[in-house]
Design a protein around this motif. Structure first.
Motif, PDB file in Angstrom:
ATOM      1  N   GLN A   6       0.842  -1.191   0.000  1.00 39.69           N
ATOM      2  CA  GLN A   6       0.000   0.000   0.000  1.00 39.69           C
ATOM      3  C   GLN A   6       0.879   1.242   0.000  1.00 39.69           C
ATOM      4  O   GLN A   6       1.934   1.271   0.645  1.00 39.69           O
ATOM      5  CB  GLN A   6      -0.912   0.020   1.233  1.00 39.69           C
ATOM      6  CG  GLN A   6      -1.964  -1.063   1.217  1.00 39.69           C
ATOM      7  CD  GLN A   6      -2.975  -0.860   2.333  1.00 39.69           C
ATOM      8  OE1 GLN A   6      -3.077  -1.684   3.254  1.00 39.69           O
ATOM      9  NE2 GLN A   6      -3.733   0.222   2.266  1.00 39.69           N
ATOM     10  N   SER A   7       0.403   2.256  -0.713  1.00 41.18           N
ATOM     11  CA  SER A   7       1.132   3.521  -0.726  1.00 41.18           C
ATOM     12  C   SER A   7       0.151   4.680  -0.843  1.00 41.18           C
ATOM     13  O   SER A   7      -0.933   4.525  -1.423  1.00 41.18           O
ATOM     14  CB  SER A   7       2.129   3.548  -1.900  1.00 41.18           C
ATOM     15  OG  SER A   7       1.451   3.430  -3.134  1.00 41.18           O
ATOM     16  N   PRO A   8       0.498   5.862  -0.283  1.00 43.09           N
ATOM     17  CA  PRO A   8       1.678   6.057   0.554  1.00 43.09           C
ATOM     18  C   PRO A   8       1.497   5.402   1.921  1.00 43.09           C
ATOM     19  O   PRO A   8       0.394   4.992   2.270  1.00 43.09           O
ATOM     20  CB  PRO A   8       1.742   7.582   0.666  1.00 43.09           C
ATOM     21  CG  PRO A   8       0.310   8.018   0.605  1.00 43.09           C
ATOM     22  CD  PRO A   8      -0.347   7.090  -0.376  1.00 43.09           C
ATOM     23  N   ARG A   9       2.535   5.321   2.671  1.00 44.40           N
ATOM     24  CA  ARG A   9       2.469   4.771   4.014  1.00 44.40           C
ATOM     25  C   ARG A   9       1.771   5.750   4.956  1.00 44.40           C
ATOM     26  O   ARG A   9       1.000   5.342   5.825  1.00 44.40           O
ATOM     27  CB  ARG A   9       3.892   4.491   4.491  1.00 44.40           C
ATOM     28  CG  ARG A   9       3.974   3.696   5.747  1.00 44.40           C
ATOM     29  CD  ARG A   9       3.750   2.221   5.473  1.00 44.40           C
ATOM     30  NE  ARG A   9       4.023   1.441   6.663  1.00 44.40           N
ATOM     31  CZ  ARG A   9       3.126   1.229   7.624  1.00 44.40           C
ATOM     32  NH1 ARG A   9       1.909   1.747   7.537  1.00 44.40           N
ATOM     33  NH2 ARG A   9       3.442   0.495   8.678  1.00 44.40           N
ATOM     34  N   TYR A  10       2.049   7.023   4.775  1.00 42.49           N
ATOM     35  CA  TYR A  10       1.450   8.092   5.554  1.00 42.49           C
ATOM     36  C   TYR A  10       0.999   9.191   4.601  1.00 42.49           C
ATOM     37  O   TYR A  10       1.673   9.482   3.613  1.00 42.49           O
ATOM     38  CB  TYR A  10       2.442   8.697   6.563  1.00 42.49           C
ATOM     39  CG  TYR A  10       3.026   7.702   7.523  1.00 42.49           C
ATOM     40  CD1 TYR A  10       4.241   7.080   7.246  1.00 42.49           C
ATOM     41  CD2 TYR A  10       2.368   7.368   8.702  1.00 42.49           C
ATOM     42  CE1 TYR A  10       4.771   6.146   8.117  1.00 42.49           C
ATOM     43  CE2 TYR A  10       2.902   6.438   9.589  1.00 42.49           C
ATOM     44  CZ  TYR A  10       4.094   5.827   9.283  1.00 42.49           C
ATOM     45  OH  TYR A  10       4.623   4.902  10.154  1.00 42.49           O
ATOM     46  N   CYS A  23      -3.397   0.430  -3.676  1.00 43.09           N
ATOM     47  CA  CYS A  23      -3.191  -0.923  -3.168  1.00 43.09           C
ATOM     48  C   CYS A  23      -2.752  -1.841  -4.294  1.00 43.09           C
ATOM     49  O   CYS A  23      -3.432  -1.944  -5.321  1.00 43.09           O
ATOM     50  CB  CYS A  23      -4.483  -1.467  -2.553  1.00 43.09           C
ATOM     51  SG  CYS A  23      -4.371  -3.208  -2.047  1.00 43.09           S
ATOM     52  N   ASP A  24      -1.610  -2.501  -4.100  1.00 42.02           N
ATOM     53  CA  ASP A  24      -1.134  -3.549  -5.011  1.00 42.02           C
ATOM     54  C   ASP A  24      -1.353  -4.900  -4.342  1.00 42.02           C
ATOM     55  O   ASP A  24      -0.640  -5.236  -3.396  1.00 42.02           O
ATOM     56  CB  ASP A  24       0.356  -3.373  -5.284  1.00 42.02           C
ATOM     57  CG  ASP A  24       0.630  -2.380  -6.380  1.00 42.02           C
ATOM     58  OD1 ASP A  24       0.900  -1.211  -6.055  1.00 42.02           O
ATOM     59  OD2 ASP A  24       0.571  -2.785  -7.540  1.00 42.02           O
ATOM     60  N   PRO A  25      -2.315  -5.676  -4.789  1.00 38.19           N
ATOM     61  CA  PRO A  25      -2.587  -6.954  -4.126  1.00 38.19           C
ATOM     62  C   PRO A  25      -1.534  -8.003  -4.497  1.00 38.19           C
ATOM     63  O   PRO A  25      -0.685  -7.771  -5.357  1.00 38.19           O
ATOM     64  CB  PRO A  25      -3.952  -7.346  -4.696  1.00 38.19           C
ATOM     65  CG  PRO A  25      -3.946  -6.754  -6.073  1.00 38.19           C
ATOM     66  CD  PRO A  25      -3.187  -5.453  -5.939  1.00 38.19           C
ATOM     67  N   ILE A  26      -1.617  -9.136  -3.845  1.00 44.73           N
ATOM     68  CA  ILE A  26      -0.763 -10.264  -4.203  1.00 44.73           C
ATOM     69  C   ILE A  26      -1.133 -10.701  -5.623  1.00 44.73           C
ATOM     70  O   ILE A  26      -2.310 -10.810  -5.971  1.00 44.73           O
ATOM     71  CB  ILE A  26      -0.942 -11.417  -3.197  1.00 44.73           C
ATOM     72  CG1 ILE A  26      -0.382 -10.991  -1.836  1.00 44.73           C
ATOM     73  CG2 ILE A  26      -0.261 -12.688  -3.687  1.00 44.73           C
ATOM     74  CD1 ILE A  26      -0.648 -11.971  -0.713  1.00 44.73           C
ATOM     75  N   SER A  27      -0.101 -10.935  -6.436  1.00 41.59           N
ATOM     76  CA  SER A  27      -0.319 -11.289  -7.828  1.00 41.59           C
ATOM     77  C   SER A  27      -1.231 -12.513  -7.952  1.00 41.59           C
ATOM     78  O   SER A  27      -1.026 -13.528  -7.286  1.00 41.59           O
ATOM     79  CB  SER A  27       1.040 -11.588  -8.494  1.00 41.59           C
ATOM     80  OG  SER A  27       0.864 -11.974  -9.830  1.00 41.59           O
ATOM     81  N   CYS A  92      -5.888  -2.414   3.027  1.00 38.80           N
ATOM     82  CA  CYS A  92      -6.278  -3.176   1.844  1.00 38.80           C
ATOM     83  C   CYS A  92      -5.941  -4.645   2.112  1.00 38.80           C
ATOM     84  O   CYS A  92      -4.919  -4.949   2.737  1.00 38.80           O
ATOM     85  CB  CYS A  92      -5.520  -2.659   0.628  1.00 38.80           C
ATOM     86  SG  CYS A  92      -5.786  -3.603  -0.889  1.00 38.80           S
ATOM     87  N   ALA A  93      -6.791  -5.534   1.660  1.00 36.00           N
ATOM     88  CA  ALA A  93      -6.544  -6.973   1.800  1.00 36.00           C
ATOM     89  C   ALA A  93      -6.880  -7.662   0.485  1.00 36.00           C
ATOM     90  O   ALA A  93      -7.780  -7.220  -0.240  1.00 36.00           O
ATOM     91  CB  ALA A  93      -7.365  -7.574   2.931  1.00 36.00           C
ATOM     92  N   SER A  94      -6.175  -8.728   0.188  1.00 33.80           N
ATOM     93  CA  SER A  94      -6.518  -9.513  -0.992  1.00 33.80           C
ATOM     94  C   SER A  94      -6.623 -10.988  -0.627  1.00 33.80           C
ATOM     95  O   SER A  94      -6.117 -11.424   0.412  1.00 33.80           O
ATOM     96  CB  SER A  94      -5.499  -9.300  -2.116  1.00 33.80           C
ATOM     97  OG  SER A  94      -4.255  -9.900  -1.814  1.00 33.80           O
ATOM     98  N   GLY A 108      -2.287  -5.547   3.720  1.00 34.86           N
ATOM     99  CA  GLY A 108      -1.143  -4.662   3.627  1.00 34.86           C
ATOM    100  C   GLY A 108      -0.928  -3.959   4.959  1.00 34.86           C
ATOM    101  O   GLY A 108      -1.685  -4.143   5.917  1.00 34.86           O
ATOM    102  N   SER A 109       0.111  -3.133   5.015  1.00 35.86           N
ATOM    103  CA  SER A 109       0.435  -2.415   6.258  1.00 35.86           C
ATOM    104  C   SER A 109      -0.428  -1.177   6.459  1.00 35.86           C
ATOM    105  O   SER A 109      -0.386  -0.577   7.526  1.00 35.86           O
ATOM    106  CB  SER A 109       1.908  -2.019   6.260  1.00 35.86           C
ATOM    107  OG  SER A 109       2.728  -3.173   6.241  1.00 35.86           O
ATOM    108  N   GLY A 110      -1.173  -0.804   5.426  1.00 37.08           N
ATOM    109  CA  GLY A 110      -2.098   0.308   5.574  1.00 37.08           C
ATOM    110  C   GLY A 110      -1.525   1.654   5.190  1.00 37.08           C
ATOM    111  O   GLY A 110      -0.304   1.833   5.084  1.00 37.08           O
ATOM    112  N   THR A 111      -2.418   2.595   4.940  1.00 41.48           N
ATOM    113  CA  THR A 111      -2.068   3.999   4.771  1.00 41.48           C
ATOM    114  C   THR A 111      -2.692   4.765   5.931  1.00 41.48           C
ATOM    115  O   THR A 111      -3.910   4.690   6.128  1.00 41.48           O
ATOM    116  CB  THR A 111      -2.604   4.566   3.446  1.00 41.48           C
ATOM    117  OG1 THR A 111      -1.932   3.946   2.360  1.00 41.48           O
ATOM    118  CG2 THR A 111      -2.392   6.082   3.389  1.00 41.48           C
ATOM    119  N   GLN A 112      -1.858   5.456   6.677  1.00 40.47           N
ATOM    120  CA  GLN A 112      -2.374   6.267   7.784  1.00 40.47           C
ATOM    121  C   GLN A 112      -2.679   7.659   7.263  1.00 40.47           C
ATOM    122  O   GLN A 112      -1.766   8.394   6.877  1.00 40.47           O
ATOM    123  CB  GLN A 112      -1.377   6.322   8.926  1.00 40.47           C
ATOM    124  CG  GLN A 112      -1.923   7.071  10.143  1.00 40.47           C
ATOM    125  CD  GLN A 112      -1.037   6.953  11.353  1.00 40.47           C
ATOM    126  OE1 GLN A 112      -0.389   5.930  11.581  1.00 40.47           O
ATOM    127  NE2 GLN A 112      -1.003   7.997  12.148  1.00 40.47           N
TER     128      GLN A 112
END
Lengths: 116, 110
Positions: A6-10, A23-27, A92-94, A108-112
């Motif tokens: 995920q981007s951006p992080r913050y 969000c870029d999910p798992i391929s 985001c989750a895939s 993902g680690s998320g965007t804050q």
């Protein structure tokens, strides 16, 4: 990549600005979910895609929130005219979409997002 | 109104102690998942339970799904500092989206 990215992080936005979260999910994962997590709370469902089709957007809090996944992989969550109550972590989750009772979500680690 | 409730909200224990956290609902779920989330990271899936009465063990963690598929518990034996985190349960609604509880924040002190 190996995981959900995920981007951006913050992201810091002034009230009224538009933001776009990626969000870029798992391929190969066909299912993609967006969640909103307020401080100290569990994730709240926003929307769900299967490939490029948005099958459920019942959790989007207002028409200022819009999500898309045009080619069935990368997804963008857009928030227009941000307000202070939009401040949260957006997750985001895939999943591989095999579905049923054994659906496994990879987050993902998320965007804050902080709206000032 | 929360579809899923978790208790306790906060738990602070010493390393080596045992603990149990609970996830309750008035709704029936097709499956129930437990996740652990560390600060600054997304939740990581620990286990999925699908059958009423099912018990699953993952090293020192024991997960149980209630007979009526409305509630679940997570028991940790001999807690370690690495177990510290936010424990979330999530209910699967018959092929639809997962609904998360508010979480139990666990602190294991050395």
């Amino acid at each position: 990549g190996a995981g959900v990215s995920q981007s951006p992080r913050y992201k810091v936005a002034k009230r009224g600005q538009d933001v776009a979260l990626r969000c870029d999910p798992i391929s190969g994962h066909v299912s993609l979910f967006w969640y909103q997590q307020a401080l100290g709370q569990g994730p709240e469902f926003l929307t769900y895609f299967q490939n490029e089709a948005q099958l459920d957007k019942s959790g989007l809090p207002s028409d200022r929130f819009f999500a898309e996944r045009p080619e069935g992989s990368v997804s963008t969550l857009k928030i227009q005219r941000t307000q202070q109550e939009d401040s949260a972590v957006y997750l985001c989750a895939s999943s591989d979409g095999q579905g049923g009772t054994n659906e496994k979500l990879f987050f993902g680690s998320g965007t804050q997002l902080s709206v000032l | 109104t929360q579809l899923l409730e978790q208790s306790p909200q906060f738990l602070s224990i010493q390393e080596g102690e045992n603990l149990t956290v609970y996830c309750n609902s008035s709704s029936v779920f097709s499956s129930l998942q437990w996740y652990r989330q560390e600060p600054g990271e997304g939740p990581v899936l620990l286990v999925t339970v699908v059958t009423g009465g099912e018990v699953k063990k993952l090293k020192r963690l024991t997960f149980q799904f209630g007979d009526a598929r409305k509630d679940s518990s997570l028991h940790i034996t001999a807690a370690q500092t690495g177990d510290t985190g936010l424990y979330l349960c999530a209910g699967g609604l018959y092929g639809q989206n997962f609904v998360f509880g508010p979480g139990t924040r666990l602190s294991v002190l050395p």
